[in-house]
Scaffold this motif. Structure first.
Motif, PDB file in Angstrom:
ATOM      1  N   ASP A 313       6.153   0.061 -12.483  1.00  0.00           N
ATOM      2  CA  ASP A 313       8.006   1.420 -12.655  1.00  0.00           C
ATOM      3  C   ASP A 313       8.662   0.354 -12.970  1.00  0.00           C
ATOM      4  O   ASP A 313       9.627   1.188 -13.651  1.00  0.00           O
ATOM      5  CB  ASP A 313       7.722   1.535 -11.191  1.00  0.00           C
ATOM      6  CG  ASP A 313       7.128   2.121 -10.495  1.00  0.00           C
ATOM      7  OD1 ASP A 313       6.179   3.128 -11.388  1.00  0.00           O
ATOM      8  OD2 ASP A 313       6.017   1.790  -9.068  1.00  0.00           O
ATOM      9  N   LEU A 370      13.697  -3.009  -5.042  1.00  0.00           N
ATOM     10  CA  LEU A 370      12.535  -2.161  -4.293  1.00  0.00           C
ATOM     11  C   LEU A 370      13.436  -1.594  -3.567  1.00  0.00           C
ATOM     12  O   LEU A 370      12.794  -0.529  -3.350  1.00  0.00           O
ATOM     13  CB  LEU A 370      12.126  -3.294  -4.232  1.00  0.00           C
ATOM     14  CG  LEU A 370      10.379  -3.575  -6.012  1.00  0.00           C
ATOM     15  CD1 LEU A 370       9.783  -4.530  -5.432  1.00  0.00           C
ATOM     16  CD2 LEU A 370       9.444  -2.819  -5.901  1.00  0.00           C
ATOM     17  N   GLN A 373      16.686   0.552  -4.615  1.00  0.00           N
ATOM     18  CA  GLN A 373      16.582   2.309  -5.383  1.00  0.00           C
ATOM     19  C   GLN A 373      17.222   2.225  -6.693  1.00  0.00           C
ATOM     20  O   GLN A 373      17.673   3.556  -6.954  1.00  0.00           O
ATOM     21  CB  GLN A 373      16.294   3.376  -5.110  1.00  0.00           C
ATOM     22  CG  GLN A 373      14.567   3.281  -4.132  1.00  0.00           C
ATOM     23  CD  GLN A 373      13.259   2.749  -5.541  1.00  0.00           C
ATOM     24  OE1 GLN A 373      12.845   3.856  -6.308  1.00  0.00           O
ATOM     25  NE2 GLN A 373      12.403   1.315  -4.969  1.00  0.00           N
ATOM     26  N   GLN A 374      18.171   0.903  -6.599  1.00  0.00           N
ATOM     27  CA  GLN A 374      19.621   1.111  -7.479  1.00  0.00           C
ATOM     28  C   GLN A 374      19.291   0.143  -8.054  1.00  0.00           C
ATOM     29  O   GLN A 374      19.377  -1.632  -7.300  1.00  0.00           O
ATOM     30  CB  GLN A 374      20.890   1.637  -6.440  1.00  0.00           C
ATOM     31  CG  GLN A 374      21.161   0.331  -5.589  1.00  0.00           C
ATOM     32  CD  GLN A 374      22.085   0.829  -4.451  1.00  0.00           C
ATOM     33  OE1 GLN A 374      22.107   2.510  -4.772  1.00  0.00           O
ATOM     34  NE2 GLN A 374      22.344   0.523  -3.487  1.00  0.00           N
ATOM     35  N   SER A 388      15.828   5.047 -13.217  1.00  0.00           N
ATOM     36  CA  SER A 388      14.610   5.670 -13.687  1.00  0.00           C
ATOM     37  C   SER A 388      13.810   6.998 -13.037  1.00  0.00           C
ATOM     38  O   SER A 388      14.888   7.589 -12.201  1.00  0.00           O
ATOM     39  CB  SER A 388      13.549   4.173 -12.138  1.00  0.00           C
ATOM     40  OG  SER A 388      12.593   5.072 -12.509  1.00  0.00           O
ATOM     41  N   PRO A 391      10.472   6.676  -8.237  1.00  0.00           N
ATOM     42  CA  PRO A 391      10.784   5.907  -7.583  1.00  0.00           C
ATOM     43  C   PRO A 391      10.092   5.231  -7.799  1.00  0.00           C
ATOM     44  O   PRO A 391       9.066   4.755  -8.882  1.00  0.00           O
ATOM     45  CB  PRO A 391      10.437   6.457  -6.448  1.00  0.00           C
ATOM     46  CG  PRO A 391      10.128   7.290  -6.164  1.00  0.00           C
ATOM     47  CD  PRO A 391      10.228   8.191  -7.711  1.00  0.00           C
ATOM     48  N   ILE A 392      10.847   3.811  -8.143  1.00  0.00           N
ATOM     49  CA  ILE A 392       9.870   2.175  -7.737  1.00  0.00           C
ATOM     50  C   ILE A 392       9.365   1.558  -6.548  1.00  0.00           C
ATOM     51  O   ILE A 392      10.021   0.973  -6.000  1.00  0.00           O
ATOM     52  CB  ILE A 392      11.424   0.908  -9.004  1.00  0.00           C
ATOM     53  CG1 ILE A 392      12.324   2.411  -9.602  1.00  0.00           C
ATOM     54  CG2 ILE A 392      11.088  -0.153  -8.750  1.00  0.00           C
ATOM     55  CD1 ILE A 392      13.081   0.976 -10.320  1.00  0.00           C
ATOM     56  N   ARG A 393       8.514   1.378  -6.984  1.00  0.00           N
ATOM     57  CA  ARG A 393       7.285   0.812  -6.345  1.00  0.00           C
ATOM     58  C   ARG A 393       6.793  -0.530  -6.534  1.00  0.00           C
ATOM     59  O   ARG A 393       6.697  -1.303  -5.899  1.00  0.00           O
ATOM     60  CB  ARG A 393       6.373   1.445  -6.064  1.00  0.00           C
ATOM     61  CG  ARG A 393       6.914   2.811  -5.172  1.00  0.00           C
ATOM     62  CD  ARG A 393       6.826   2.991  -3.644  1.00  0.00           C
ATOM     63  NE  ARG A 393       6.454   2.483  -3.159  1.00  0.00           N
ATOM     64  CZ  ARG A 393       6.986   1.355  -1.671  1.00  0.00           C
ATOM     65  NH1 ARG A 393       7.635   2.143  -1.351  1.00  0.00           N
ATOM     66  NH2 ARG A 393       5.718   1.909  -0.716  1.00  0.00           N
TER      67      ARG A 393
END
Length: 418
Positions: A313, A370, A373-374, A388, A391-393
């Motif tokens: 991501d 993670l 999320q910022q 992004s 969502p970043i996982r």
């Protein structure tokens, strides 16, 4: 991708600690002004702020043996204490940290489970230069000069401070990928059952006159003022490399998939893969235009994580702000991901290039992204992402160094989301 339901084991990050030009706070908040300062030699540097310096001075005074240690070792001790505290690895009866190492009273069977793996490109830089200057001036050196300047003393002092009495103490140097070499060794030991817990990461204190002169001699140092955000990854020409100091350490433990399920399937940061790449070049400061070692490292890390490029991501770049280095890494990324790259992130514009600690600080930054999320948005034009689309996982983190070596880490949050 790694599935906690079927994986034989997970490498869980229970805690982490860091110290850099942004201090020791867990948050990577964007400062209102540039965190860089001007060294007495007039170059911009990413040095510790006042509060972190005070914490380092307190640590140095906390034990008689610590007063002789190099700054590189003390940075590692400071970050390691944060990591063990965050992991909950403190003993039942914690002694006063101002007088004794943090886990001296821990039960022997617990202390023996803890191993240490620390990377540093140059090790005891300050003390080595000091001893050498004394030798040139006086023609002799004290007996302590050798043990205080060997690379191995970094991990051994971290182990001592953490209260480990029988665990391994490993030090690594592979230039700017040193921290990931240390991390990869820790992961291998954990998966092989050779240790139960590890403190692993990187540390570097290179802001000395001689080291700065070396970086300047290569012709890559930033011409920008300290107040003008002088380190600018992905901004193109001119080269904007800026040296920084710092450390980041991680508390790692192997956790079986069954134990993860029994614990209620908690959302945890997990190291899914650590990959390495190498290329032999005539120039030991150069790299191939298409970043062959980057490509090898990323493919290796993805293979270990059982992940496809589409599962990534975001990417935390190595990107030191040198035009050739930045371009080679992006060429390697296109070879792996195609033209539609995931969001590209960097923390070097905030903490500089910390050499052997840089990969560890990049991983700490990835974990912050993670969790929250910022991330801070660069104050200059570049290809770094401001947001992004999803969502970043799962994040890929890159590192590379002189000599044609590169390393990549895949880190993710579990439970995994499709």
């Amino acid at each position: 991708m790694t599935s906690p339901d079927t994986a034989a084991d997970l490498i869980v990050i229970w805690g982490r600690g860091r110290v850099s030009a942004l201090g020791t706070a867990k948050e990577w908040n964007e400062p209102l002004t540039s965190p860089f300062s001007t060294h007495p030699n007039k170059l911009p540097v990413a040095a510790l702020p006042v509060a972190a310096e005070e914490a380092l001075a307190e640590l140095r005074a906390s034990h008689s043996a610590y007063r002789q240690l190099d700054r590189t070792v003390l940075l590692a001790l400071l970050a390691s204490r944060q990591a063990t505290a965050a992991a909950g690895w403190a003993p039942e009866s914690t002694p006063n940290p101002s007088t004794e190492p943090a886990t001296r009273n821990q039960k022997p069977e617990t202390r023996n489970q803890l191993a240490v793996s620390i990377g540093s490109s140059r090790g005891a830089t300050g003390r080595l230069e000091q001893f050498h200057a004394e030798f040139l001036s006086e023609g002799s050196v004290p007996a302590a000069a050798s043990p205080l300047t060997t690379l191995g003393n970094v991990a051994s002092w971290v182990a001592f401070d953490a209260g480990s009495t029988g665990g391994a103490a490993l030090s690594h140097s592979s230039t700017c990928s040193s921290a990931f070499q240390a991390l990869g060794n820790a992961v291998a030991w954990l998966r092989a059952g050779m240790a139960k817990r590890f403190l692993a990461g990187g540390t570097e204190a290179p802001l000395t006159d001689f080291t700065l002169a070396q970086m300047q001699a290569i012709g890559i140092y930033s011409p920008l003022a300290a107040t003008d955000w002088p380190c600018r990854p992905g901004a193109g020409r001119p080269s904007t490399f800026v040296l920084g100091e710092g450390a980041a350490i991680f508390a790692l433990e192997r956790l079986s998939g069954a134990a993860w399920a029994e614990a209620g399937r908690p959302e945890l940061p997990v190291l899914e893969g650590v990959g390495f790449g190498f290329e032999a070049l005539g120039s030991k400061t150069g790299l191939s235009p298409d970043g062959q070692h980057f490509q090898q490292a990323m493919r290796h890390a993805l293979e270990q994580a059982r992940a496809l490029p589409a599962h990534i991501d975001a990417v935390v770049l190595h990107s030191p702000g040198t035009p050739a280095g930045d371009a080679a890494e992006r060429a390697a990324l296109r070879a792996i991901f195609g033209e539609n790259l995931p969001p590209l992130l960097s923390n070097k514009w905030l903490v500089g290039h910390t050499l052997g600690a840089s990969a560890a600080l990049s991983l700490d930054f990835a974990l912050y992204v993670l969790e929250t999320q910022q991330w801070p948005v660069a104050r200059f034009a570049s290809d770094l992402a401001a947001a992004s689309p999803k969502p970043i996982r799962r994040i890929l983190v890159n590192a590379a160094g002189f000599g044609g070596n590169a390393a990549s880490v895949v880190v993710a949050l579990l439970p995994d989301q499709p």
